[in-house]
Design an enzyme around this catalytic site. Structure first.
Site, PDB file in Angstrom:
ATOM      1  N   HIS A  15       0.842  -1.203   0.000  1.00  0.00           N
ATOM      2  CA  HIS A  15       0.000   0.000   0.000  1.00  0.00           C
ATOM      3  C   HIS A  15       0.878   1.255   0.000  1.00  0.00           C
ATOM      4  O   HIS A  15       0.615   2.214  -0.739  1.00  0.00           O
ATOM      5  CB  HIS A  15      -0.897   0.052   1.243  1.00  0.00           C
ATOM      6  CG  HIS A  15      -1.940  -0.998   1.309  1.00  0.00           C
ATOM      7  ND1 HIS A  15      -2.097  -1.811   2.409  1.00  0.00           N
ATOM      8  CD2 HIS A  15      -2.907  -1.375   0.433  1.00  0.00           C
ATOM      9  CE1 HIS A  15      -3.109  -2.635   2.201  1.00  0.00           C
ATOM     10  NE2 HIS A  15      -3.609  -2.394   1.004  1.00  0.00           N
ATOM     11  N   LYS A  38     -17.949  -5.694   7.384  1.00  0.00           N
ATOM     12  CA  LYS A  38     -16.686  -6.390   7.595  1.00  0.00           C
ATOM     13  C   LYS A  38     -16.329  -6.362   9.072  1.00  0.00           C
ATOM     14  O   LYS A  38     -16.742  -5.484   9.810  1.00  0.00           O
ATOM     15  CB  LYS A  38     -15.566  -5.740   6.780  1.00  0.00           C
ATOM     16  CG  LYS A  38     -15.655  -6.036   5.299  1.00  0.00           C
ATOM     17  CD  LYS A  38     -14.377  -5.604   4.608  1.00  0.00           C
ATOM     18  CE  LYS A  38     -14.400  -6.068   3.160  1.00  0.00           C
ATOM     19  NZ  LYS A  38     -13.142  -5.760   2.486  1.00  0.00           N
ATOM     20  N   ARG A  85      -1.992  -6.075  -7.837  1.00  0.00           N
ATOM     21  CA  ARG A  85      -0.889  -6.987  -7.523  1.00  0.00           C
ATOM     22  C   ARG A  85      -0.729  -8.027  -8.618  1.00  0.00           C
ATOM     23  O   ARG A  85       0.366  -8.434  -8.938  1.00  0.00           O
ATOM     24  CB  ARG A  85      -1.145  -7.710  -6.201  1.00  0.00           C
ATOM     25  CG  ARG A  85      -1.167  -6.790  -5.002  1.00  0.00           C
ATOM     26  CD  ARG A  85      -1.654  -7.519  -3.803  1.00  0.00           C
ATOM     27  NE  ARG A  85      -3.065  -7.903  -4.041  1.00  0.00           N
ATOM     28  CZ  ARG A  85      -3.922  -8.213  -3.099  1.00  0.00           C
ATOM     29  NH1 ARG A  85      -3.547  -8.241  -1.851  1.00  0.00           N
ATOM     30  NH2 ARG A  85      -5.158  -8.531  -3.385  1.00  0.00           N
ATOM     31  N   SER A  93      -3.305  -7.581   3.158  1.00  0.00           N
ATOM     32  CA  SER A  93      -3.546  -7.381   4.588  1.00  0.00           C
ATOM     33  C   SER A  93      -3.951  -8.692   5.251  1.00  0.00           C
ATOM     34  O   SER A  93      -3.521  -8.991   6.372  1.00  0.00           O
ATOM     35  CB  SER A  93      -4.633  -6.323   4.793  1.00  0.00           C
ATOM     36  OG  SER A  93      -4.205  -5.072   4.306  1.00  0.00           O
TER      37      SER A  93
END
Length: 157
Positions: free
Chosen positions: A17, A41, A90, A128
């Protein structure tokens, strides 16, 4: 003034990040790192903790502001007069989802552009979720996250 928004949950922020943040800060007049507050979440870090870690990790970047939002990203962007979304990729697998989101955001507001930035290959495997899993099972995350994240994970877990 070109204001870009780099949105995400950042639970926690990784060096991948940070790579996107630092490179984006060189391109845009102002970069807002916008932390998503998603009640659906269950993040390990609450919103304030995530914002605090990102502020610490980016304190040397003068044109980077840390903020948070809930709801539609497009509404948030309209509120702050931003018209560029920065998304880090990514791998090819990220592209399909991010492309779909970019098209929806464009449908909601045709003045919004999405810029895709490939992460540095050094961090292409990082997420993460992976950081949290490795840490929970005793693996080293040194060099993969900012120092503040290691400290906060030690406190939390």
């Amino acid at each position: 003034m070109k204001i870009a928004v780099y949105p995400g949950s950042f639970d926690p922020i990784t060096n991948g990040h940070l790579d996107i943040i630092k490179r984006s800060a060189k391109i845009f007049d102002k970069l807002v790192v916008a932390v998503l507050n998603n009640p659906n979440k269950k993040p390990i870090f609450n919103l304030d903790e995530r914002v605090e870690m990102i502020k610490e990790a980016t304190k040397d970047l003068n044109n980077v502001k840390i903020d948070y939002f809930s709801g539609l990203l497009i509404d948030y962007m309209n509120n702050i007069n931003a018209n560029i979304i920065v998304k880090g990729l990514r791998a090819i697998s990220d592209f399909e989802y991010e492309f779909q989101m970019a098209l929806m955001n464009r449908k909601l507001n045709e003045n919004i552009e999405t810029i895709f930035m490939m992460t540095n290959s050094e961090y292409s495997y990082l997420s993460s979720s992976l950081i949290k899993e490795v840490y929970k099972f005793g693996g080293s995350i040194e060099g993969l996250v900012p120092k503040i994240v290691v400290e906060k994970l030690q406190e939390k877990l």
